[in-house]
Design an enzyme around this catalytic site. Sequence first.
Site, short mmCIF file in Angstrom:
data_model
loop_
_atom_site.label_atom_id
_atom_site.label_comp_id
_atom_site.label_asym_id
_atom_site.label_seq_id
_atom_site.Cartn_x
_atom_site.Cartn_y
_atom_site.Cartn_z
NE ARG A 1 -8.12 0.82 4.97
CZ ARG A 1 -7.54 2.18 5.57
NH1 ARG A 1 -8.15 2.50 6.51
NH2 ARG A 1 -7.23 2.32 4.14
CG ASP B 1 -1.96 1.03 0.92
OD1 ASP B 1 -2.18 1.07 0.43
OD2 ASP B 1 -2.70 1.13 2.35
NE ARG C 1 -1.69 6.75 0.99
CZ ARG C 1 -1.64 5.39 1.78
NH1 ARG C 1 -1.49 6.61 3.96
NH2 ARG C 1 -2.26 4.07 1.55
CG ASN D 1 -7.70 -2.49 -6.17
OD1 ASN D 1 -6.38 -3.11 -5.09
ND2 ASN D 1 -7.92 -1.10 -5.19
NE ARG E 1 -3.35 6.55 -7.65
CZ ARG E 1 -4.02 5.94 -6.62
NH1 ARG E 1 -3.97 7.24 -5.35
NH2 ARG E 1 -4.43 5.04 -5.44
NE ARG F 1 -7.14 1.10 -6.01
CZ ARG F 1 -6.43 1.72 -5.09
NH1 ARG F 1 -4.95 2.73 -6.21
NH2 ARG F 1 -5.82 1.66 -3.88
C1 FPP Z 1 -1.63 0.42 -3.46
O1 FPP Z 1 -1.48 1.49 -3.39
C2 FPP Z 1 -1.17 -0.87 -4.45
C3 FPP Z 1 -2.10 -1.36 -6.03
C4 FPP Z 1 -3.06 -1.43 -5.67
C5 FPP Z 1 -0.74 -2.00 -6.61
C6 FPP Z 1 -0.24 -3.00 -6.56
C7 FPP Z 1 0.56 -3.78 -7.54
C8 FPP Z 1 2.36 -3.77 -7.42
C9 FPP Z 1 2.73 -2.55 -6.63
C10 FPP Z 1 2.13 -4.27 -8.94
C11 FPP Z 1 2.52 -5.60 -8.64
C12 FPP Z 1 2.82 -5.85 -9.61
C13 FPP Z 1 3.30 -7.72 -9.30
C14 FPP Z 1 3.41 -8.19 -11.41
C15 FPP Z 1 2.86 -8.53 -8.40
P1 FPP Z 1 -2.57 2.27 -3.81
O2 FPP Z 1 -2.70 2.85 -4.71
O3 FPP Z 1 -4.14 2.02 -2.77
O4 FPP Z 1 -1.51 3.70 -2.84
P2 FPP Z 1 -2.28 4.89 -2.10
O5 FPP Z 1 -3.55 4.34 -0.91
O6 FPP Z 1 -1.17 5.22 -1.77
O7 FPP Z 1 -3.16 5.30 -2.88
#
Ligand code: FPP
Length: 248
Positions: A202, A24, A28, A72, A37, A75
């Site tokens: 959480r 996560d 940000r 997700n 993003r 989004r």
């Molecule tokens: C959450 O951060 C992240 C995701 C929903 C996507 C995660 C995906 C990757 C890290 C790519 C990984 C690649 C593989 C092949 C497994 P967020 O967007 O919710 O961050 P935020 O809470 O700061 O908005």
Amino acid sequence: MAQKNTSPLPAGTRVPVHVGVIMDGNGRWAKKRGLPRKIGHREGAQTFRAITRHAKNLGVKYFTVYAFSTENWKRPADEVEAIMDLFEKYLDEVRDFIEENIRICFIGDRSMLRERLQEKMRSVEEDSLNFTAMTLLIAINYGGRDEITHSVRQIAQKVKSGELSAEDITDDTINSFLYTSQLDGDIAPDVDLIIRPSGEQRLSNFLIWQSAYAEYYFTNILWPDFKPEDLEKAIIAYSDRNRRFGGV
Ligand code: FPP
């Protein structure tokens, strides 16, 4: 001659068998730098590679990452698209995990993913089937409630067809139909340690059945900034805790 201990962990550290990570904070991380993003997700994907390798080197046996949840999809379409593109790209790149003896499996409902991505997922799974150093479980279109519903539906079908009687349903029956128990010849044990970076505290529908006795480790670090040493810190914190599993 005794083998030199090359682990960076202090001697006697209890390494969890199964570690889960909620990756996560990508959004940000990008926002703080005035970047889109999707750049945060790109950086997050780099971190994913480095941390997965390190988990294997530290002796973790099952490593589950939450890459995309059933929620997700809410989004913006271009962000979902960018994440799916990243998965495809990384499924090509994670092939080098194969040289490291890491088995790759996917958990979640893959039927809603693009056909080309599904094809790559199948092929990576097949090609890494016999690797034994660590099993990497990538949760894509995964939700814990969805997983339990899916399990219960299969059990109901067995009761309906007379293969199983309702009285014989136990915890183990439900567990045996979860995605984590259906890894083509393997069953992942309950998760021991769940790490969530980015300051949120959480579970967000991640491994809700399997985490009944898990320890949690929260840190404010955003996922793209999470370093191998941060994984070591989480494991040391876990090792220092006293797990009683409901006993005394
Ligand atoms: C959450 O951060 C992240 C995701 C929903 C996507 C995660 C995906 C990757 C890290 C790519 C990984 C690649 C593989 C092949 C497994 P967020 O967007 O919710 O961050 P935020 O809470 O700061 O908005």
